[in-house]
Each structure stands twice: as C-alpha cells, then as structure tokens.
Scaffold this active site. Structure first.
Site, PDB file in Angstrom:
ATOM      1  N   HIS A 168      -0.323  -3.831  -2.043  1.00  0.00           N
ATOM      2  CA  HIS A 168       1.121  -3.651  -1.878  1.00  0.00           C
ATOM      3  C   HIS A 168       1.631  -2.788  -3.027  1.00  0.00           C
ATOM      4  O   HIS A 168       1.009  -2.724  -4.083  1.00  0.00           O
ATOM      5  CB  HIS A 168       1.771  -5.046  -1.908  1.00  0.00           C
ATOM      6  CG  HIS A 168       3.233  -5.053  -1.619  1.00  0.00           C
ATOM      7  ND1 HIS A 168       3.774  -4.464  -0.492  1.00  0.00           N
ATOM      8  CD2 HIS A 168       4.282  -5.582  -2.326  1.00  0.00           C
ATOM      9  CE1 HIS A 168       5.090  -4.642  -0.520  1.00  0.00           C
ATOM     10  NE2 HIS A 168       5.417  -5.310  -1.613  1.00  0.00           N
ATOM     11  N   CYS A 194       5.272   0.372   2.198  1.00  0.00           N
ATOM     12  CA  CYS A 194       5.648   0.072   0.805  1.00  0.00           C
ATOM     13  C   CYS A 194       5.266   1.228  -0.121  1.00  0.00           C
ATOM     14  O   CYS A 194       5.938   1.477  -1.126  1.00  0.00           O
ATOM     15  CB  CYS A 194       5.007  -1.226   0.332  1.00  0.00           C
ATOM     16  SG  CYS A 194       3.203  -1.235   0.485  1.00  0.00           S
TER      17      CYS A 194
END
Length: 362
Positions: free
Chosen positions: A303, A32
C-alpha cells in the site's frame, strides 16, 4: 464531510490555514500509488499554482482536447475550489485518462508509485512542449513550418514542469593514460539512489557521486588516445532543481531468488538537506515537504500513503483519510535497522523544496 475530515478540522481549529483544502482521494481499486503521488504534488505549492494558472487559461478547451494535463489541472482546481475545508474527492476522470494513456496502469494490480510519477511528469512535459511548438508555429504561420524561424531552428522553451523539477548532472570520465576529462551533461527530473542499511540521504548522495574505475571489459574509448583505456568515472550534480525529488531504490532484483525483494533498510532523511553542486560555491539548502511511503514487505503487493507539510503542519494521507501527525513521527518512516521488523512503512519518494532565493524566483 466524513469523520476523518471533521477530526482534522477540529485538530487544527483556529489554526486551519486560510484558503487551504485538505481532501482525501477515493481509491478505484489499488490506485493508492496514484493517490499518494497526487497528494505530494498538490502540496508542492509552486507546481500547484502553475497548474491552476494553466487550468484558468485553458478551461474553455473541449473534451476532444482532454489529456493527462487537463485532467490533473481539473482535479487540482476541483480540490482548490471546494466550499468545505476537508472531505473526499474522487479522481475518477484522471484515473480513467491514466488507464487510457498507459496500459501498465489499466488493471487493478499493485503499481509502483515512482514509475507513475516518472510517467506523469514526462507526459506533462510532452503535452506542454507540443502546445508550445503549436503556438510558435501559429505565430509564424506565414513562414516555414519546419520549426525554423528566419533560418534558425527554434529550441523548445523550458516548460514550467522543467523549471520546477529539472536539474543537471555532469558525467565526468578521466582517461588514466592521458588524463583527459570528458564531461557530458544530462538532465533529470528525479534522482534514484541506491541505499544501504543504517545510512542517510547524505551518504547515499555521496555514493551516487563516488568515483568508479572502468577497467577490464569496461574500458573507456578515449578519443585522444584513439583506443580503449582504463578510466575513472563519476557523476556530479551540476545544477540543483527547485524541487528535488529523491527516489530510494527499495526494490532490488535478487538473482538467487529470481525476483525483486524489498529492502527495508533504515535510511535517515532529514527535514533540512544540504546539496553540493559543481556550479554553486556553497551548498543548496532544501526543506522536506512530502514523503510517499510504501507499506508492505514486497514489491508486488502492499500500500502507499503520503506525508505532506502544509503551513508548518504535517498531515498523513491514506486514500480517503487525512489526519494530522506530529513532526517527530516522520522518523518512524526511515526504515528498519533489523532485517525482520514488524514496521513495514518505509519512505520511498522524498520531495524537497529549495530554500534559495535563486530557485524560488523561477
């Protein structure tokens, strides 16, 4: 096409920008950090256009010439040439090349998006400079091969990565005894700013350029006085870049904890930013077009997602998923006014594009 893609097409309806593509990127195990930065760069239109031009001029190269630049150019071309308007693409070749080039990104651990951006831009510069040097040597192949032409050493031309992202800082040091000012210029591709609770980008930039006194063990060696002297030092932005990338230093090493801690501080980043420089009489004006957001409470897990502006619409990219968001939602990514908050989505890397005609004509 996927549910997210069809939702996005429905949301935009007749307002879907002609020729534009909105594609999520597949995650290959904690990639990510890579996906969020790639989306921000894809929607950096001048960078995208130059990369696509590079691809069309170099796509005949064989696999033996593959590098991070060719893989990125191929990925952007792949997105740009899709028949569908929305969907998901797997940046497999790019990620494989990245892991081959740098073992930091080889595992499946959580990585830092800013470190990746820094590595990527510097790699692209290195590749372009080597290609430029090779082309220069081929032109003067009958002459000396030491980078000199007619006895004059050839300076490497500025690459299009430089022309987009490079700015100049001036490091000024004033001796407090003789008042002599020593100035040294240095280039930057992004600015890393220290942050404080309940602050703004403007105040962070002011702190970046604030005066620091060098004394005691930190005295400055003054060439005029020929000795160590107390001095005042400050860093000023001399020349602003076309694309201003600001990295907020949200991860701070805490000695008492013996580890890095995430600073969830609320730092307001405006949609329009004014930047004062020493070369320009007025302020340089910038418009925000992308934000890489870190989601989570610490530096070693979490994330990354990205927010991008495209044709006056704001979009939210989370790996494979892409959706429209309202411009007013951007303020939810400023950070938290209290130390402990349920909101852990904080702006980490900001991308601004210059509105001035001088910078746009590069």
């Amino acid at each position: 096409m996927g549910v997210a893609g069809s939702k996005l097409e429905k949301a935009l309806g007749d307002h879907f920008p002609e020729g534009e593509r909105y594609f999520g990127l597949e995650n290959f195990g904690n990639t990510c950090y890579c996906n969020s930065v790639l989306q921000a760069l894809y929607f950096c239109v001048p960078f995208r256009e130059q990369l696509l031009e590079y691809y069309s001029n170099n796509k005949s190269q064989g696999e033996s010439d593959e590098n991070l630049l060719t893989c990125l150019a191929e990925l952007f071309s792949q997105i740009n040439s899709q028949k569908k308007k929305t969907g998901v693409i797997a940046p497999k070749r790019f990620v494989q090349r990245l892991r081959k080039e740098n073992d930091v990104f080889r595992g499946y651990m959580h990585q830092d998006a800013h470190e990746f951006l820094n590595f990527l831009l510097n790699q692209l510069v290195d590749i372009l400079e080597k290609e430029c040097l090779k082309a220069t040597r081929e032109v003067v192949s009958n002459g000396p091969s030491n980078g000199h032409v007619n006895g004059v050493k050839q300076e490497l031309a500025l690459t299009w990565v430089h022309k987009n992202f490079q700015g100049i800082l001036t490091n000024e040091t004033r001796c407090l005894r003789c008042e002599t000012v020593t100035a040294r210029d240095e280039t930057f591709l992004d600015l890393s700013l220290d942050i404080e609770q309940n602050s703004s980008i403007t105040s962070c930039l002011k702190n970046f350029s604030s005066t620091e006194t060098l004394n005691a063990e930190d005295k400055f060696f003054c060439d005029k006085c020929c000795s160590l002297q107390e001095a005042q030092k400050r860093m000023k932005i001399k020349k602003s870049p076309r694309i201003l990338v600001i990295h907020l230093k949200r991860f701070k090493y805490m000695e008492q904890l013996n580890r890095h801690k995430k600073l969830s501080y609320r730092v307001v980043f405006p949609l329009e930013l004014k930047l004062s420089t020493t070369l320009d009489a007025g302020d340089s004006e910038y418009s925000l077009f992308a934000v890489v957001v870190h989601v989570g409470t610490g530096p070693n897990h979490g994330h990354y997602v990205s927010l991008v502006k495209s044709h006056n619409h704001w979009l939210f990219f989370d790996d494979e998923n892409a959706e429209m968001i309202d411009e007013s939602a951007i303020q939810t990514f400023f950070g938290s006014a209290q130390e402990y908050s349920s909101n852990t989505d904080h702006g980490y890397i900001l991308f601004y594009e210059s509105l001035s005609a001088d910078n746009k004509s590069l």
